[in-house]
Design an enzyme around this catalytic site. Structure first.
Site, PDB file in Angstrom:
ATOM      1  N   TYR A 152       0.828  -1.207   0.000  1.00 47.64           N
ATOM      2  CA  TYR A 152       0.000   0.000   0.000  1.00 47.64           C
ATOM      3  C   TYR A 152       0.861   1.255   0.000  1.00 47.64           C
ATOM      4  O   TYR A 152       1.961   1.276   0.545  1.00 47.64           O
ATOM      5  CB  TYR A 152      -0.941  -0.006   1.208  1.00 47.64           C
ATOM      6  CG  TYR A 152      -1.722  -1.303   1.320  1.00 47.64           C
ATOM      7  CD1 TYR A 152      -2.702  -1.629   0.381  1.00 47.64           C
ATOM      8  CD2 TYR A 152      -1.454  -2.210   2.331  1.00 47.64           C
ATOM      9  CE1 TYR A 152      -3.403  -2.830   0.464  1.00 47.64           C
ATOM     10  CE2 TYR A 152      -2.154  -3.408   2.430  1.00 47.64           C
ATOM     11  CZ  TYR A 152      -3.122  -3.708   1.487  1.00 47.64           C
ATOM     12  OH  TYR A 152      -3.808  -4.901   1.570  1.00 47.64           O
ATOM     13  N   THR A 227      -7.280  -0.035  18.027  1.00 46.09           N
ATOM     14  CA  THR A 227      -7.984   0.114  19.308  1.00 46.09           C
ATOM     15  C   THR A 227      -8.725   1.441  19.409  1.00 46.09           C
ATOM     16  O   THR A 227      -9.207   1.803  20.477  1.00 46.09           O
ATOM     17  CB  THR A 227      -7.009  -0.031  20.490  1.00 46.09           C
ATOM     18  OG1 THR A 227      -6.070   1.049  20.461  1.00 46.09           O
ATOM     19  CG2 THR A 227      -6.269  -1.361  20.428  1.00 46.09           C
TER      20      THR A 227
END
Length: 318
Positions: A152, A227
């Site tokens: 990417y 998270t």
């Protein structure tokens, strides 16, 4: 007529743009915009409440699977520079692209470029880390995030794609020795006085990544998520089997210097494991391995319960 239509639509387009750009400021760690509600705030964050491979998790040594194929991590590069930012919820270090650090090896099939670091902590020493060991929570945890630079082009693309993100978690323990704190963490906490308000940032030069990583050989790894919203389940987590230390003065600076939302406790609650495999490079049968950690300096009331303590060794299933 067409011109009138365009002018009438412009306020709506501006409103849409405003909403999109303000998503980041909508979530917190407490209240109705806290972790229990992240998945409801934005449809694109639905994994925060519906995902089955969410992070953080509790690491139960009895459930660890020793994998002899897990090699040490490789870190290419060391000293970095970047901006230390007060996000209003905590501290984020944005790594400058002028100096890159590449991480590979271990459970990784690709190379990952370091993007940022996030520091999680609590109001008191009995909490703060996101990952726990046998239910034992540390007062802080620093997380190093890197993106798959072989597949990417950038972090924005990688964070929502398969094998896109690497996260290394380093647990932080408390030491009462004034000179026992990690030098790189001191570098960070010393700068906090310059970023007291939300949105403030301060340039930091020559921060050593290697000194923030206490071991490259012994770790636990599992597949999980970011998270924070959007909670994408694209993260290979590596939790190092050794802590670094901060002094009481450093923790005091961390909790009182910045005017952040919540003033601490900026960690996400534990998430269900849901039958995920937690692999480790620690060979329980080899007692010569450095598989334990000295927590005598941490002075936690529950320190004796932590299975990473020197007097207790990890034990796998018999």
């Amino acid at each position: 007529m067409k011109a009138d239509f365009v002018w009438k639509c412009l306020p709506v387009l501006c409103l849409i743009k405003s909403v999109v750009t303000s998503w980041e400021s909508w979530w917190t760690y407490e209240g109705i915009s806290g972790p229990d509600f992240w998945g409801r705030l934005n449809p694109k964050w639905s994994l925060c409440s519906r995902g089955r491979r969410q992070s953080p998790i509790d690491i139960n040594p009895k459930l660890l699977l020793f994998d002899p194929n897990l090699s040490p991590l490789h870190v290419y590069g060391d000293y970095i520079s970047g901006n230390l930012q007060n996000s209003g919820r905590g501290i984020i270090f944005k790594v400058s692209s002028n100096r890159t650090v590449i991480i590979s090896g271990g459970p990784l099939s690709y190379q990952y470029t370091l993007k940022e670091m996030i520091l999680h902590y609590g109001r008191e020493n009995d909490r703060g880390s996101e990952h726990t060991i046998s239910g034992h929570q540390f007062p802080a945890e620093i997380q190093l995030y890197a993106f798959n630079s072989q597949l990417y082009a950038n972090w924005t693309t990688a964070q929502s794609e398969a094998n896109g993100v690497l996260a290394i978690a380093v647990l932080i323990a408390h030491t009462q020795q004034s000179i026992g704190g990690n030098a790189q963490l001191k570098h960070i906490t010393h700068t906090l006085k310059n970023i007291t308000a939300k949105g403030d940032n301060q340039w930091i030069s020559s921060l050593s990544i290697r000194e923030l990583l206490p071991t490259l050989k012994y770790y636990i790894t599992y597949e999980g998520s970011l998270t924070q919203p959007s909670c994408h389940e694209t993260v290979t987590w590596i939790v190092l089997n050794k802590p670094i230390y901060m002094t009481g003065h450093q923790f005091h600076q961390l909790r009182t210097t910045m005017h952040s939302d919540g003033h601490g406790d900026n960690f996400r609650p534990l998430q269900p494991i849901n039958h995920r495999v937690m692999r480790t490079s620690i060979n329980f049968q080899d007692q010569t391995n450095e598989v334990s950690i000295d927590f005598k300096q941490s002075h936690h009331k529950k320190a004796s319960m932590c299975t990473m303590e020197r007097s207790m060794m990890y034990r796998g299933k018999g």
